[in-house]
Write an enzyme that holds these catalytic residues in place. Structure first.
Site, short mmCIF file in Angstrom:
data_model
loop_
_atom_site.label_atom_id
_atom_site.label_comp_id
_atom_site.label_asym_id
_atom_site.label_seq_id
_atom_site.Cartn_x
_atom_site.Cartn_y
_atom_site.Cartn_z
N PHE A 1 0.80 -1.22 0.00
CA PHE A 1 0.00 0.00 0.00
C PHE A 1 0.83 1.28 0.00
CE2 PHE A 1 -3.22 -3.08 1.29
CZ PHE A 1 -4.19 -2.78 0.35
N GLU A 2 2.03 1.23 0.51
CA GLU A 2 2.87 2.42 0.50
C GLU A 2 3.60 2.57 -0.83
OE1 GLU A 2 2.98 4.87 2.61
OE2 GLU A 2 1.84 3.94 4.23
N GLY A 3 4.00 1.45 -1.41
CA GLY A 3 4.82 1.52 -2.61
C GLY A 3 6.22 2.01 -2.25
#
Length: 171
Positions: free
Chosen positions: A17-19
């Site tokens: 989700f953060e990448g």
């Protein structure tokens, strides 16, 4: 409650989700500060910063340790590793301040597991708007939180994380 540690399941949520970004970028919700680098690290990050794989591993270790500290600090009931890992991602993303005053935490500490799980979808706004990425993230956290603990969750192997980040930097 014992002093739990995040497992690879928490790390997988954070990474997904953060990448990974080697260059600093502005907050996606506001397009402004805080500046972010690596996997969602914000402390001390400024416009124009570029991180090395070693720095990103350090930031990730620090940010996960901070989330672990705060989940262990605020949760007063026994929880499963899956529940802990879901809360690690939640705190990593939203911060300890939001978690410490949340209805999710109040319900969890009262022993209301299903009630606590029902609170995840309420945390999907940024800049006053519903963000589709946050909707997906909260759903993933909620699903992990409610998943029975069928198998042990492997500990995070930071050497493997460093190797993976270095590979991603080089292509």
């Amino acid at each position: 409650m014992t002093n739990m540690k995040a497992s690879t399941r928490a790390l997988s949520l954070i990474e997904a989700f953060e990448g990974l970004n080697f260059d600093a970028y502005p907050d996606p919700g506001s397009g402004a500060q805080p500046w972010t680098i690596g996997y969602g690290h914000t402390r001390g990050v400024r416009h124009g910063d570029r991180a090395t794989p070693r720095q990103i591993v350090g930031y990730l270790q620090m940010d996960i340790a901070n989330a672990e500290h705060n989940v262990n600090r605020y949760v007063s009931v026994d929880i499963t590793q899956n529940q802990f890992d879901a809360l690690i991602d939640f705190v990593f993303n939203l911060g300890a301040g939001n978690f410490s005053t949340s209805t999710l935490l109040k319900k969890l500490n009262a022993g209301d597991i299903e009630g606590a799980a029902s609170e995840f979808p309420r945390w999907v706004h940024s800049g006053g708007k519903v963000m589709s990425g946050l909707v997906s993230r909260r759903h993933a956290e909620q699903s992990l939180f409610m998943r029975p603990q069928n198998s042990p969750s492997p500990a995070i192997n930071w050497t493997d994380v460093a190797i993976d980040i270095t590979r991603k930097e080089h292509g």
